[in-house]
Design a protein around this motif. Structure first.
Motif, PDB file in Angstrom:
ATOM      1  N   ASP A 116       0.826  -1.213   0.000  1.00 37.36           N
ATOM      2  CA  ASP A 116       0.000   0.000   0.000  1.00 37.36           C
ATOM      3  C   ASP A 116       0.860   1.263   0.000  1.00 37.36           C
ATOM      4  O   ASP A 116       0.534   2.253  -0.679  1.00 37.36           O
ATOM      5  CB  ASP A 116      -0.928   0.005   1.219  1.00 37.36           C
ATOM      6  CG  ASP A 116      -2.060  -1.011   1.092  1.00 37.36           C
ATOM      7  OD1 ASP A 116      -2.295  -1.507  -0.028  1.00 37.36           O
ATOM      8  OD2 ASP A 116      -2.690  -1.325   2.125  1.00 37.36           O
ATOM      9  N   PHE A 117       1.950   1.241   0.753  1.00 36.24           N
ATOM     10  CA  PHE A 117       2.849   2.398   0.775  1.00 36.24           C
ATOM     11  C   PHE A 117       3.418   2.650  -0.620  1.00 36.24           C
ATOM     12  O   PHE A 117       3.432   3.796  -1.103  1.00 36.24           O
ATOM     13  CB  PHE A 117       3.980   2.160   1.772  1.00 36.24           C
ATOM     14  CG  PHE A 117       4.995   3.261   1.807  1.00 36.24           C
ATOM     15  CD1 PHE A 117       4.771   4.423   2.533  1.00 36.24           C
ATOM     16  CD2 PHE A 117       6.190   3.144   1.095  1.00 36.24           C
ATOM     17  CE1 PHE A 117       5.712   5.449   2.555  1.00 36.24           C
ATOM     18  CE2 PHE A 117       7.137   4.159   1.116  1.00 36.24           C
ATOM     19  CZ  PHE A 117       6.894   5.312   1.842  1.00 36.24           C
ATOM     20  N   LEU A 118       3.868   1.603  -1.277  1.00 40.25           N
ATOM     21  CA  LEU A 118       4.451   1.755  -2.612  1.00 40.25           C
ATOM     22  C   LEU A 118       3.408   2.167  -3.639  1.00 40.25           C
ATOM     23  O   LEU A 118       3.704   2.923  -4.573  1.00 40.25           O
ATOM     24  CB  LEU A 118       5.130   0.451  -3.037  1.00 40.25           C
ATOM     25  CG  LEU A 118       6.436   0.132  -2.312  1.00 40.25           C
ATOM     26  CD1 LEU A 118       6.873  -1.306  -2.586  1.00 40.25           C
ATOM     27  CD2 LEU A 118       7.543   1.102  -2.728  1.00 40.25           C
ATOM     28  N   ASP A 119       2.188   1.697  -3.474  1.00 42.86           N
ATOM     29  CA  ASP A 119       1.123   2.059  -4.404  1.00 42.86           C
ATOM     30  C   ASP A 119       0.815   3.551  -4.323  1.00 42.86           C
ATOM     31  O   ASP A 119       0.431   4.173  -5.321  1.00 42.86           O
ATOM     32  CB  ASP A 119      -0.125   1.233  -4.082  1.00 42.86           C
ATOM     33  CG  ASP A 119      -1.200   1.392  -5.138  1.00 42.86           C
ATOM     34  OD1 ASP A 119      -0.880   1.459  -6.339  1.00 42.86           O
ATOM     35  OD2 ASP A 119      -2.389   1.462  -4.764  1.00 42.86           O
ATOM     36  N   ASN A 120       0.994   4.126  -3.149  1.00 40.03           N
ATOM     37  CA  ASN A 120       0.699   5.551  -2.954  1.00 40.03           C
ATOM     38  C   ASN A 120       1.909   6.456  -3.159  1.00 40.03           C
ATOM     39  O   ASN A 120       1.773   7.681  -3.162  1.00 40.03           O
ATOM     40  CB  ASN A 120       0.136   5.764  -1.539  1.00 40.03           C
ATOM     41  CG  ASN A 120      -1.261   5.180  -1.388  1.00 40.03           C
ATOM     42  OD1 ASN A 120      -2.114   5.413  -2.223  1.00 40.03           O
ATOM     43  ND2 ASN A 120      -1.488   4.411  -0.336  1.00 40.03           N
ATOM     44  N   ALA A 121       3.085   5.877  -3.295  1.00 39.16           N
ATOM     45  CA  ALA A 121       4.305   6.669  -3.472  1.00 39.16           C
ATOM     46  C   ALA A 121       4.405   7.185  -4.907  1.00 39.16           C
ATOM     47  O   ALA A 121       3.844   6.600  -5.832  1.00 39.16           O
ATOM     48  CB  ALA A 121       5.525   5.815  -3.130  1.00 39.16           C
ATOM     49  N   PRO A 122       5.123   8.291  -5.130  1.00 43.25           N
ATOM     50  CA  PRO A 122       5.294   8.810  -6.491  1.00 43.25           C
ATOM     51  C   PRO A 122       5.997   7.802  -7.385  1.00 43.25           C
ATOM     52  O   PRO A 122       6.905   7.096  -6.954  1.00 43.25           O
ATOM     53  CB  PRO A 122       6.178  10.046  -6.286  1.00 43.25           C
ATOM     54  CG  PRO A 122       6.033  10.402  -4.851  1.00 43.25           C
ATOM     55  CD  PRO A 122       5.803   9.121  -4.122  1.00 43.25           C
ATOM     56  N   ARG A 123       5.536   7.741  -8.631  1.00 43.96           N
ATOM     57  CA  ARG A 123       6.180   6.896  -9.630  1.00 43.96           C
ATOM     58  C   ARG A 123       6.370   7.697 -10.907  1.00 43.96           C
ATOM     59  O   ARG A 123       5.613   8.631 -11.193  1.00 43.96           O
ATOM     60  CB  ARG A 123       5.334   5.649  -9.917  1.00 43.96           C
ATOM     61  CG  ARG A 123       5.597   4.512  -8.968  1.00 43.96           C
ATOM     62  CD  ARG A 123       4.646   3.350  -9.194  1.00 43.96           C
ATOM     63  NE  ARG A 123       3.380   3.549  -8.500  1.00 43.96           N
ATOM     64  CZ  ARG A 123       2.387   2.680  -8.527  1.00 43.96           C
ATOM     65  NH1 ARG A 123       2.488   1.576  -9.247  1.00 43.96           N
ATOM     66  NH2 ARG A 123       1.264   2.928  -7.862  1.00 43.96           N
ATOM     67  N   PHE A 124       7.360   7.307 -11.665  1.00 43.57           N
ATOM     68  CA  PHE A 124       7.722   8.017 -12.890  1.00 43.57           C
ATOM     69  C   PHE A 124       7.698   7.004 -14.025  1.00 43.57           C
ATOM     70  O   PHE A 124       8.622   6.230 -14.194  1.00 43.57           O
ATOM     71  CB  PHE A 124       9.099   8.669 -12.735  1.00 43.57           C
ATOM     72  CG  PHE A 124       9.179   9.546 -11.504  1.00 43.57           C
ATOM     73  CD1 PHE A 124       8.788  10.872 -11.557  1.00 43.57           C
ATOM     74  CD2 PHE A 124       9.581   9.020 -10.284  1.00 43.57           C
ATOM     75  CE1 PHE A 124       8.826  11.669 -10.429  1.00 43.57           C
ATOM     76  CE2 PHE A 124       9.628   9.810  -9.152  1.00 43.57           C
ATOM     77  CZ  PHE A 124       9.239  11.136  -9.215  1.00 43.57           C
ATOM     78  N   HIS A 125       6.560   6.998 -14.750  1.00 41.79           N
ATOM     79  CA  HIS A 125       6.312   5.937 -15.723  1.00 41.79           C
ATOM     80  C   HIS A 125       6.447   4.571 -15.041  1.00 41.79           C
ATOM     81  O   HIS A 125       7.089   3.659 -15.551  1.00 41.79           O
ATOM     82  CB  HIS A 125       7.241   6.075 -16.928  1.00 41.79           C
ATOM     83  CG  HIS A 125       6.973   7.305 -17.731  1.00 41.79           C
ATOM     84  ND1 HIS A 125       6.030   7.361 -18.735  1.00 41.79           N
ATOM     85  CD2 HIS A 125       7.503   8.549 -17.645  1.00 41.79           C
ATOM     86  CE1 HIS A 125       5.984   8.583 -19.245  1.00 41.79           C
ATOM     87  NE2 HIS A 125       6.883   9.333 -18.605  1.00 41.79           N
ATOM     88  N   GLY A 126       5.838   4.479 -13.883  1.00 47.22           N
ATOM     89  CA  GLY A 126       5.792   3.223 -13.145  1.00 47.22           C
ATOM     90  C   GLY A 126       7.022   2.907 -12.334  1.00 47.22           C
ATOM     91  O   GLY A 126       7.063   1.878 -11.645  1.00 47.22           O
ATOM     92  N   VAL A 127       8.025   3.767 -12.355  1.00 47.05           N
ATOM     93  CA  VAL A 127       9.316   3.500 -11.723  1.00 47.05           C
ATOM     94  C   VAL A 127       9.449   4.352 -10.454  1.00 47.05           C
ATOM     95  O   VAL A 127       9.167   5.547 -10.472  1.00 47.05           O
ATOM     96  CB  VAL A 127      10.465   3.796 -12.710  1.00 47.05           C
ATOM     97  CG1 VAL A 127      11.825   3.729 -12.034  1.00 47.05           C
ATOM     98  CG2 VAL A 127      10.399   2.806 -13.886  1.00 47.05           C
ATOM     99  N   TRP A 128       9.897   3.721  -9.388  1.00 47.84           N
ATOM    100  CA  TRP A 128      10.083   4.417  -8.109  1.00 47.84           C
ATOM    101  C   TRP A 128      11.456   5.086  -8.047  1.00 47.84           C
ATOM    102  O   TRP A 128      12.387   4.712  -8.775  1.00 47.84           O
ATOM    103  CB  TRP A 128       9.956   3.435  -6.947  1.00 47.84           C
ATOM    104  CG  TRP A 128       8.555   2.984  -6.683  1.00 47.84           C
ATOM    105  CD1 TRP A 128       7.642   3.553  -5.822  1.00 47.84           C
ATOM    106  CD2 TRP A 128       7.881   1.873  -7.288  1.00 47.84           C
ATOM    107  NE1 TRP A 128       6.447   2.860  -5.856  1.00 47.84           N
ATOM    108  CE2 TRP A 128       6.575   1.830  -6.749  1.00 47.84           C
ATOM    109  CE3 TRP A 128       8.254   0.913  -8.239  1.00 47.84           C
ATOM    110  CZ2 TRP A 128       5.645   0.860  -7.111  1.00 47.84           C
ATOM    111  CZ3 TRP A 128       7.333  -0.049  -8.618  1.00 47.84           C
ATOM    112  CH2 TRP A 128       6.046  -0.067  -8.052  1.00 47.84           C
ATOM    113  N   SER A 129      11.579   6.048  -7.172  1.00 49.63           N
ATOM    114  CA  SER A 129      12.876   6.689  -6.937  1.00 49.63           C
ATOM    115  C   SER A 129      13.742   5.811  -6.051  1.00 49.63           C
ATOM    116  O   SER A 129      13.269   4.832  -5.467  1.00 49.63           O
ATOM    117  CB  SER A 129      12.674   8.057  -6.277  1.00 49.63           C
ATOM    118  OG  SER A 129      12.014   7.912  -5.031  1.00 49.63           O
ATOM    119  N   HIS A 130      15.001   6.145  -5.965  1.00 52.35           N
ATOM    120  CA  HIS A 130      15.949   5.387  -5.145  1.00 52.35           C
ATOM    121  C   HIS A 130      15.544   5.449  -3.671  1.00 52.35           C
ATOM    122  O   HIS A 130      15.483   4.412  -2.992  1.00 52.35           O
ATOM    123  CB  HIS A 130      17.355   5.961  -5.337  1.00 52.35           C
ATOM    124  CG  HIS A 130      18.453   5.154  -4.720  1.00 52.35           C
ATOM    125  ND1 HIS A 130      19.667   4.945  -5.352  1.00 52.35           N
ATOM    126  CD2 HIS A 130      18.554   4.513  -3.533  1.00 52.35           C
ATOM    127  CE1 HIS A 130      20.441   4.199  -4.578  1.00 52.35           C
ATOM    128  NE2 HIS A 130      19.782   3.925  -3.463  1.00 52.35           N
TER     129      HIS A 130
END
Length: 454
Positions: A116-130
């Motif tokens: 759930d945390f990852l689903d709500n975190a910002p993504r950039f074309h589906g990719v998470w930040s470091h």
């Protein structure tokens, strides 16, 4: 004093010395024998798992980038979580569930929280930040321009997604629902977009800086898994040419160089010909099983065995004469390092960047490739250097015996995770089996020209 008394006193003295000398080794042997190899691996694996269970960031459930037992962090650092290291943590939690070191209901709840945390975190074309802030879910920039998508860290994370999905997909209704969450997170990663319309994958993209970092991922280093995941995506897969022309450099990735009589097989992205830091033999292969894995460029089991043995043989040769190295004390990889005045820095230790610092994760995580050498090192770290090295989440990150004994009494997610997972792969092959059974992975490997044999 009579000769008899002198003889008697000498006899008593030597008997006493003999008894003392005889008694001490027996005590030491007894201490060593209290832990069989299996018990020793249990101890190390279970204690190291605490990094991802007991010391995870509480709001997100994610793995902290670093854990300092003394509680002293740079500003805001205690809440920084790592996406790649959390991928390693997902696999570590699965190992802990299987061994019943973690209650299944609690582990399932934690996995749900992370999804759930990852689903709500910002993504950039589906990719998470470091990095992310575990409290707020906001991006924590890794560097000025590295404030967007990090494809490599995301590939480490996605490796964990598939392991969790495969482990829970046949469970109860709650577990099936969580498996579906991880499946959706995985399927949303737009791998092909990160080609930037070129023959290769690019590590970074930011909405503020676009492609300015301009870092095409080329082998050989820790990033093979990035291309395997990108080829395996159901909806956003790359074409094979991206792998062959980008990662494999049009075939130029192959080398005939060798060290200590062992072929290097692929050109490592380092200055010399004795291999890069040992994490290159770990990160891509936590889920991806190198056993019997080969393509036109390499046999990946041989590649990793040779890499580990070259690193071991370098430490045994010890050309710089460091006190830290021996046949029992070896392993050069990226870790904390010892700076002047015993300060703590960070560097990618390797035979080409040798500072007399051993990171336990290097030998521990190589155990599938070098079981005898790794077990000997684990026993040395635990029994001979326990006071220096053993802490609340397993072995501390790095140590040196040059002059005053020194240890970086801190932990990093990317160093603790491979220890739990690779010990499990050595013992049961659990994480390898789960990842490799994913149908997409089988299709992706086939698309890139890999063969897998028993």
């Amino acid at each position: 004093m009579s000769n008899f008394k002198i003889s008697l006193l000498l006899l008593i003295f030597f008997v006493g010395v003999s008894c003392k000398n005889d008694k001490k080794p027996k005590t030491e042997v007894a201490d060593i024998q209290t832990l069989s190899d299996e018990a020793l691996l249990d101890t190390v694996q279970k204690q190291t798992l605490k990094y991802f269970w007991d010391y995870a960031e509480p709001n997100s459930g994610m793995a902290r980038e670093r854990y300092h037992p003394d509680g002293e962090y740079p500003k805001d650092d205690a809440h920084v979580v790592t996406t790649g290291g959390s991928g390693f943590g997902l696999m570590a939690i699965v190992a802990g569930m299987e061994r019943e070191w973690i209650e299944r209901d609690s582990a399932v709840a934690r996995l749900d929280k992370i999804a759930d945390f990852l689903d709500n975190a910002p993504r950039f074309h589906g990719v998470w930040s470091h990095w992310l802030n575990g409290e707020t879910g906001e991006i924590q920039a890794f560097s000025e321009k590295d404030n967007g998508g990090d494809l490599v860290e995301t590939s480490f994370l996605a490796q964990g997604f598939l392991v969790v999905r495969e482990y829970l997909k046949n469970g109860n209704e709650e577990e099936k629902a969580i498996a579906a969450k991880y499946d959706e997170l995985w399927k949303g990663i737009e791998w092909e977009w990160y080609t930037n319309n070129k023959d290769g994958l690019y590590w970074h993209w930011s909405p503020d800086y676009q492609w300015e970092m301009d870092f095409m991922i080329e082998g050989y280093n820790e990033c093979l898994i990035t291309y395997v995941m990108a080829a395996s995506s159901p909806d956003h897969a790359i074409e094979p040419d991206v792998y062959h022309k980008g990662w494999a450099r049009g075939g130029d990735i192959v080398t005939d160089k060798e060290a200590y009589g062992l072929p290097l097989i692929l050109k490592h992205n380092t200055r010399g010909n004795k291999g890069g830091p040992l994490f290159w033999a770990h990160y891509s292969y936590l889920g991806l099983n190198p056993t019997g894995l080969e393509d036109q460029y390499a046999n990946y089991w041989d590649l990793n065995v040779n890499h580990s043995l070259i690193n071991y043989n370098y430490c045994v040769e010890n050309p710089e004469g460091f006190e830290t190295y021996s046949k029992d004390s070896w392993g050069l990889t990226a870790s904390y390092t010892r700076n002047e005045n015993d300060g703590i820095g960070y560097t990618a230790h390797s035979p080409d960047d040798d500072k007399g610092v051993v990171a336990p994760t290097a030998a521990v995580s190589s155990i599938p490739y070098t079981p005898e050498e790794s077990l000997r090192a684990i026993r040395y770290f635990y029994e001979e250097q326990k006071e220096l090295l053993w802490g609340p989440a397993g072995f501390y990150d790095a140590f040196s015996l040059e002059g005053e004994d020194w240890a970086a009494k801190r932990y990093l997610a990317i160093d603790q995770g491979p220890q739990v997972v690779m010990i499990e792969n050595y013992r049961t092959g659990l994480i390898w089996d789960l990842f490799m059974q994913a149908p997409e992975v089988q299709e992706g490997l086939d698309k890139l020209g890999f063969n897998v044999s028993d």
